[in-house]
Design an enzyme around this catalytic site. Structure first.
Site, PDB file in Angstrom:
ATOM      1  N   SER A 131      11.134   7.005  14.754  1.00 40.44           N
ATOM      2  CA  SER A 131       9.951   6.559  15.496  1.00 40.44           C
ATOM      3  C   SER A 131      10.408   6.059  16.860  1.00 40.44           C
ATOM      4  CB  SER A 131       9.241   5.450  14.713  1.00 40.44           C
ATOM      5  OG  SER A 131       8.738   5.941  13.493  1.00 40.44           O
ATOM      6  N   LEU A 132      10.384   6.928  17.852  1.00 40.83           N
ATOM      7  CA  LEU A 132      10.910   6.595  19.177  1.00 40.83           C
ATOM      8  C   LEU A 132       9.852   5.916  20.048  1.00 40.83           C
ATOM      9  CD1 LEU A 132      13.355   6.765  21.062  1.00 40.83           C
ATOM     10  CD2 LEU A 132      12.554   9.031  21.781  1.00 40.83           C
ATOM     11  N   HIS A 133       8.773   6.616  20.315  1.00 46.79           N
ATOM     12  CA  HIS A 133       7.551   6.065  20.932  1.00 46.79           C
ATOM     13  C   HIS A 133       7.649   5.676  22.408  1.00 46.79           C
ATOM     14  CE1 HIS A 133       6.220   6.338  16.915  1.00 46.79           C
ATOM     15  NE2 HIS A 133       6.676   5.177  16.492  1.00 46.79           N
ATOM     16  N   SER A 140      11.900   7.593   7.307  1.00 51.07           N
ATOM     17  CA  SER A 140      11.417   7.347   8.667  1.00 51.07           C
ATOM     18  C   SER A 140      11.842   5.953   9.107  1.00 51.07           C
ATOM     19  CB  SER A 140       9.893   7.466   8.704  1.00 51.07           C
ATOM     20  OG  SER A 140       9.404   7.146   9.992  1.00 51.07           O
ATOM     21  N   ASN A 181      -3.473   5.245  16.662  1.00 49.87           N
ATOM     22  CA  ASN A 181      -4.613   4.900  15.821  1.00 49.87           C
ATOM     23  C   ASN A 181      -5.099   3.491  16.136  1.00 49.87           C
ATOM     24  OD1 ASN A 181      -4.974   7.274  14.108  1.00 49.87           O
ATOM     25  ND2 ASN A 181      -2.912   6.813  13.376  1.00 49.87           N
ATOM     26  N   CYS A 209      -1.069   6.790  10.382  1.00 49.84           N
ATOM     27  CA  CYS A 209       0.136   6.177  10.934  1.00 49.84           C
ATOM     28  C   CYS A 209      -0.162   4.810  11.546  1.00 49.84           C
ATOM     29  CB  CYS A 209       0.709   7.109  11.994  1.00 49.84           C
ATOM     30  SG  CYS A 209       2.229   6.512  12.743  1.00 49.84           S
ATOM     31  N   GLU A 239       0.829  -1.199   0.000  1.00 52.49           N
ATOM     32  CA  GLU A 239       0.000   0.000   0.000  1.00 52.49           C
ATOM     33  C   GLU A 239       0.867   1.254   0.000  1.00 52.49           C
ATOM     34  OE1 GLU A 239      -4.215  -1.242   1.987  1.00 52.49           O
ATOM     35  OE2 GLU A 239      -2.647  -0.681   3.417  1.00 52.49           O
TER      36      GLU A 239
END
Length: 340
Positions: free
Chosen positions: A213-215, A190, A289, A331, A91
């Site tokens: 992308s730490l998060h 990213s 999300n 995301c 996608e």
């Protein structure tokens, strides 16, 4: 036979000369493909019939097949489902904002990283995309949506830095004036964080933008949502960012998905401030999300509290306005799927 979209300019020149075609023929073919969106040699009318036949015998132009296109009723975000030559599917997403179009493209079929909050990893990992399969997503988006892509983010399915060589070559082709001619500072890679590859990206000299992308701010928490963290610690990631900035001087975007009562506490924000001290960064705060039912979006006041702590400590940040949530294009929502 070779896919023309797999080949950088110098490689095409060598291939054409090998079969007796002059260098300027490369420019003619590239103009048809990248500027006029013509993908059949037979329709390239400024080439002789003999040359068109020769090219058809030696090369092919491989665009993914469009299986499905969903357009958000909220913000025109468009999600594309493509079928590749071998039957696998990926996608891509086109995002619209302030007259600009950003393409979010995939680099792998599935993803081996398997982040707990991301749909892509739930469908498993199959293989890396070829250079042509990465580049052709832009061409196919422009062709099917009748738009011109101005920005590209390597933020679709897969971990770009685990397909490092093909991603690097594809960036060169996106930036090439004879190909897609997208400005290098309009391209963002990213990554969930592969320290040695972050440094290698800096050393490549390409000067693209980097988003990490730490998060989570501790290994204990990051291990729970990003299995790869057990191999590369938070400390190693931050060290690689410092090296990246030493080499490039570029500001880094930090992506931070906020999960209710997991990583949205004031102490998480304070620890993030400490981790990023001395770095030039911009922080995107992303309410999670809906993908994994065990994770929930934080309350609005928790979001604002987190943001306020960062800003009071001099860190520029924003709560990201998500696009395409009604078509699962936001995301963490892309997945490997087939049409039923």
């Amino acid at each position: 036979m070779k896919n023309i979209l797999d080949l950088k300019y110098e490689e095409l020149v060598n291939e054409f000369q090998r079969i007796g075609l002059e260098k300027y023929r490369v420019d003619q073919v590239l103009n048809w493909i990248y500027k006029k969106k013509v993908f059949e040699f037979e329709k390239m009318t400024n080439l002789s019939k003999e040359h068109r036949k020769l090219l058809s015998e030696k090369f092919f132009i491989d665009l993914p097949k469009l299986l499905d296109m969903q357009i958000s009723k909220i913000d025109k975000t468009t999600k594309f489902l493509w079928e590749l030559r071998d039957g696998n599917t990926i996608e891509s997403v086109a995002l619209f904002h302030s007259g600009r179009v950003t393409a979010c493209i995939s680099t792998q079929v599935g993803c081996p990283v398997k982040c707990e909050f991301c749909a892509t990893g739930q469908s498993g990992f199959v293989r890396n995309l070829t250079v042509g399969e990465i580049v052709s997503q832009i061409l196919a988006i422009e062709l099917n949506r009748k738009i011109k892509v101005g920005n590209v983010v390597y933020m679709g399915m897969g971990e770009p830095l685990l397909n490092f060589e093909n991603v690097i070559d594809s960036i060169k082709m996106l930036n090439d004036k004879k190909m897609l001619n997208i400005g290098i500072r309009r391209i963002t890679v990213s990554t969930v964080g592969i320290p040695e590859k972050i440094i290698a990206l800096a050393e490549s000299g390409l000067n693209v933008k980097l988003a990490l992308s730490l998060h989570a701010v501790t290994d204990y928490k990051r291990d729970q949502i990003i299995p790869l963290n057990k191999k590369y610690s938070v400390e190693e990631l931050i060290y690689s960012l410092r090296k990246y900035q030493e080499i490039t001087g570029n500001r880094v975007t930090i992506e931070y998905i906020l999960i209710r009562e997991f990583n949205d506490y004031p102490e998480d924000a304070i620890r993030l401030v400490e981790l990023l001290r001395g770095l030039s960064v911009y922080v995107n705060l992303i309410p999670i999300n809906p993908v994994n039912p065990k994770f929930h979006r934080p309350n609005r006041w928790a979001l604002e509290r987190f943001k306020e702590i960062l800003e009071k400590n001099g860190i520029e940040c924003e709560i990201r306005k998500e696009k395409g949530t009604d078509i699962d294009a936001a995301c963490g929502q892309l997945r490997r799927r087939k049409l039923r």
